[in-house]
Design an enzyme around this catalytic site. Structure first.
Site, short mmCIF file in Angstrom:
data_model
loop_
_atom_site.label_atom_id
_atom_site.label_comp_id
_atom_site.label_asym_id
_atom_site.label_seq_id
_atom_site.Cartn_x
_atom_site.Cartn_y
_atom_site.Cartn_z
N CYS A 177 99.43 1.50 -55.65
CA CYS A 177 98.07 1.05 -55.94
C CYS A 177 97.96 0.23 -57.21
CB CYS A 177 97.14 2.25 -56.00
SG CYS A 177 97.17 3.27 -54.51
N HIS A 327 90.89 -0.03 -59.23
CA HIS A 327 91.43 0.31 -57.93
C HIS A 327 90.47 1.28 -57.25
CE1 HIS A 327 93.77 2.02 -54.78
NE2 HIS A 327 94.01 3.16 -55.44
N ASN A 357 90.48 3.77 -49.69
CA ASN A 357 91.57 3.39 -50.59
C ASN A 357 92.54 2.50 -49.83
OD1 ASN A 357 93.93 3.25 -52.12
ND2 ASN A 357 93.86 5.39 -52.75
#
Length: 401
Positions: A177, A327, A357
């Site tokens: 990520c 993020h 996500n």
């Protein structure tokens, strides 16, 4: 090379004639040269050889101060949308349970004939179109992904699909990520220290393929997407990457990962690591394993510190920043980081509710939506930060346009 604190050390080839360099370090953490006191003439090593400048030679580092700016962005999503209500039909959960704990209501999942490569190409094309840029003029393509559809990487295939006839360098970056932030810094380093001019940075992940869809602790979190930006060389006065801060901590890797299945590894290896059977059996990766509480603690502790460090290097404070772009992992994390940095909610970019996500794609996806909706305008300053498996985390202070 660029180190974790954001400072850049140039690699200068040895020259026959002595030169005196005046090297300084800008507030962004990158180096520049004040000038060269003598003219240097370089000749071919083979007498009488015809002068030929290869593409790599044309990108040899030049000791001048150079900046880079973000000039185009794009994103792409799978067609299949999976809601919290859809998930409640296959695991013991509900829309309320998921949304209260994560802020997520929907996510997109690759299906049918869709592929991560196609999403990455679509996002890249949109970024190039926004910048009105010919893909044949690209010097470098960086594919930031932890889920390539080829174990050896996807970037060269994306280069082919974009129709780049000049064979620009293309390679993958694996940092989960945090991948897109690392891709941006890598692009800037290639431009400032390697003489590159046009770098395409893509963040794309298909985590749905590595999710245990019977585990409500993880299957509710992840989705698939791709996002891209075009980073271009510019004069130092137009610099759009003001500073950065990068870190990793392998000790925390046990809290979030998708390792090769242990039982298969145990069968293949003896106590001294030697192979018991040959040829080895086919290996496979486990589904994503996460200790949510530890990841939350890590994020709310380390991300604010990283952003504060990057702001200090840029000579800025949070009040000078137009947008906070994190993020998109969990709304509670986003809110906690914003609170610690004194960012009001109206200055926080979040599309987590719609997509979940999406790993390396989350920052460029959210950026693209914010730019195309008119929220982010040319000249706006953005504090961006990625964090995730590794553990890795990093932040960058950027100026759009």
């Amino acid at each position: 090379m660029a180190n974790a604190s954001g400072f850049f050390t140039p690699s200068v080839p040895r020259l026959r004639s002595k030169i005196q360099l005046s090297i300084g370090v800008s507030r962004s953490g990158f180096c520049f040269s004040g000038g060269i006191s003598r003219r240097v003439v370089c000749s071919s090593a083979i007498e009488g050889a015809e002068k030929h400048v290869s593409p790599s030679e044309s990108r040899m580092p030049k000791l001048v101060r150079k900046g880079c700016k973000l000039v185009g962005c794009g994103s792409a999503l799978p067609s299949l949308s999976v809601s919290n209500d859809d998930l409640s039909k296959i695991v013991d959960t509900s829309d309320e349970w998921i949304s209260v704990r994560t802020g997520i209501r929907n996510r997109r999942v690759i299906s049918g004939k869709e592929s991560l490569k196609k999403l990455a190409v679509e996002a890249a094309q949109k970024a190039l179109e926004m910048a009105d840029f010919d893909p044949n003029d690209l010097d470098l393509i960086l594919m930031c992904t932890s889920t390539p559809e080829d174990i050896f990487g996807s970037a060269p295939q994306i280069q082919r699909e974009l129709g780049c006839r000049n064979s620009p360098l293309a390679y993958d970056i694996t940092a989960a990520c945090s991948g897109f932030v690392l891709g941006l810094i890598s692009a800037a380093s290639h431009i400032r220290g390697g003489g590159f001019h046009n770098v395409l940075v893509i963040g794309a992940d298909g985590l749905s393929r590595f999710v245990d869809w019977t585990d409500r602790g993880t299957c509710i979190l992840f989705g698939d997407a791709a996002g891209a930006v075009l980073v271009q060389a510019c004069d130092a006065e137009e610099d759009g990457l003001l500073s950065f801060d990068l870190h990793s901590d392998g000790e925390g890797g046990r809290h979030l990962g998708a390792p090769i299945n242990d039982n298969e590894t145990d069968e293949l290896l003896g106590s001294n690591g030697s192979a018991l059977d040959f040829p080895p059996k086919k290996s496979s990766y486990s589904c994503i394993q996460m200790n949510g509480k530890e990841v939350f603690r890590f994020a709310v502790r380390c991300v604010p510190q990283s952003i504060e460090s990057a702001l200090e290097k840029a000579g800025l404070v949070s009040g000078n920043v137009d947008w906070l772009l994190l993020h998109q992992a969990n709304q509670r994390i986003i809110d906690a980081v914003a609170t610690r940095l004194d960012f009001p909610q109206e200055k926080v970019i979040s599309n987590l509710a719609n997509y979940g996500n999406t790993s390396a794609a989350s920052i460029p996806l959210a950026l693209d939506e914010a730019v195309r909706s008119g929220k982010v305008k040319p000249g706006h300053t953005i504090a961006a930060a990625g964090f995730g498996a590794g553990l890795t985390w990093g932040s960058a202070i950027i100026r759009w346009g």
